[in-house]
Design a protein around this motif. Structure first.
Motif, short mmCIF file in Angstrom:
data_model
loop_
_atom_site.label_atom_id
_atom_site.label_comp_id
_atom_site.label_asym_id
_atom_site.label_seq_id
_atom_site.Cartn_x
_atom_site.Cartn_y
_atom_site.Cartn_z
N THR A 268 0.82 -1.21 0.00
CA THR A 268 0.00 0.00 0.00
C THR A 268 0.85 1.26 0.00
N LYS A 269 2.15 1.11 0.31
CA LYS A 269 3.06 2.27 0.32
C LYS A 269 3.90 2.38 -0.95
N ARG B 127 -4.94 0.10 -2.69
CA ARG B 127 -5.94 0.60 -1.74
C ARG B 127 -7.31 0.73 -2.41
N LYS B 128 -7.34 1.15 -3.66
CA LYS B 128 -8.60 1.26 -4.40
C LYS B 128 -9.26 -0.11 -4.59
N LEU B 129 -8.42 -1.14 -4.72
CA LEU B 129 -8.93 -2.51 -4.86
C LEU B 129 -9.35 -3.11 -3.52
N GLY C 122 -3.18 -2.04 4.33
CA GLY C 122 -1.80 -2.37 4.64
C GLY C 122 -1.56 -2.54 6.13
N ILE C 123 -0.90 -3.63 6.49
CA ILE C 123 -0.57 -3.93 7.88
C ILE C 123 0.94 -4.16 7.98
N ASN C 124 1.57 -3.50 8.95
CA ASN C 124 2.99 -3.71 9.21
C ASN C 124 3.12 -4.98 10.03
#
Length: 188
Positions: free
Chosen positions: A65-66, A74-76, A80-82
């Motif tokens: 996501t970054k 993100r649109k899909l 995001g998870i770290n």
């Protein structure tokens, strides 16, 4: 527009979506997708959800996501998870369900490689958020996307975990993954 794109892409590639339950269960659930041996399951899942016009979220590494393509992810539906930090993922997702309705896609294997047993986060998320578990799979032999078999929140609360896991394991016995040698049908 998404429905048309998905229908066309599935038709061109010869894939069919087979709904195995009430389509409305897909509005608010934990969607367990297995076997997970390839990234193609992600593509097929997105197309199936677009075709059925249902909301979808996917927990993935925050690097996706970054990255430069992060806006697309993100649109899909990518969240995001770290994974290098301790996160209370169950509570995080439960809080998201309080704000909106969606299907949360979970691949309990956690990797595209063969694993000895599944991770159980999907079960704990469903219990905490009070949403059903819905099963989905891409059968690469039949070229079918199966989706919709549901395990209700009542079942989750009242049945032993082993009974639920046995039901899920039996569901996936007829599915042929893209890479069968990377799939362990013994999930617990």
């Amino acid at each position: 527009m998404k429905k048309w794109i998905a229908s066309f892409a599935l038709w061109v590639t010869g894939w069919k979506v087979e709904l195995e339950g009430d389509v409305n269960n897909l509005d608010r659930c934990v969607l367990v997708v297995a076997p997970h041996t390839s990234n193609w399951e992600f593509v097929l899942g997105i197309l199936a959800y677009w075709k059925l016009q249902k909301p979808l979220k996917i927990i993935i590494k925050d690097a996706h996501t970054k990255a430069w393509y992060g806006a697309i992810v993100r649109k899909l539906g990518g969240i995001g998870i770290n994974r290098s930090q301790r996160n209370n993922l169950v509570q995080f997702v439960t809080d998201l369900y309080q704000k909106q309705s969606f299907s949360l896609v979970v691949t309990p294997e956690g990797t595209r490689s063969r694993v000895n047993k599944w991770r159980m986060g999907f079960y704990h998320i469903a219990l905490s958020a009070q949403v059903p578990i819905v099963l989905g799979a891409g059968d690469f032999k039949e070229k079918k996307i199966y989706i919709g078999k549901s395990i209700s929140i009542t079942d989750l609360q009242n049945r032993p975990l082993e009974s639920i896991m046995t039901e899920i394991q039996e569901y996936y016995t007829h599915i042929t993954p893209k890479y069968p040698d990377q799939w362990n049908p013994q999930i617990f």
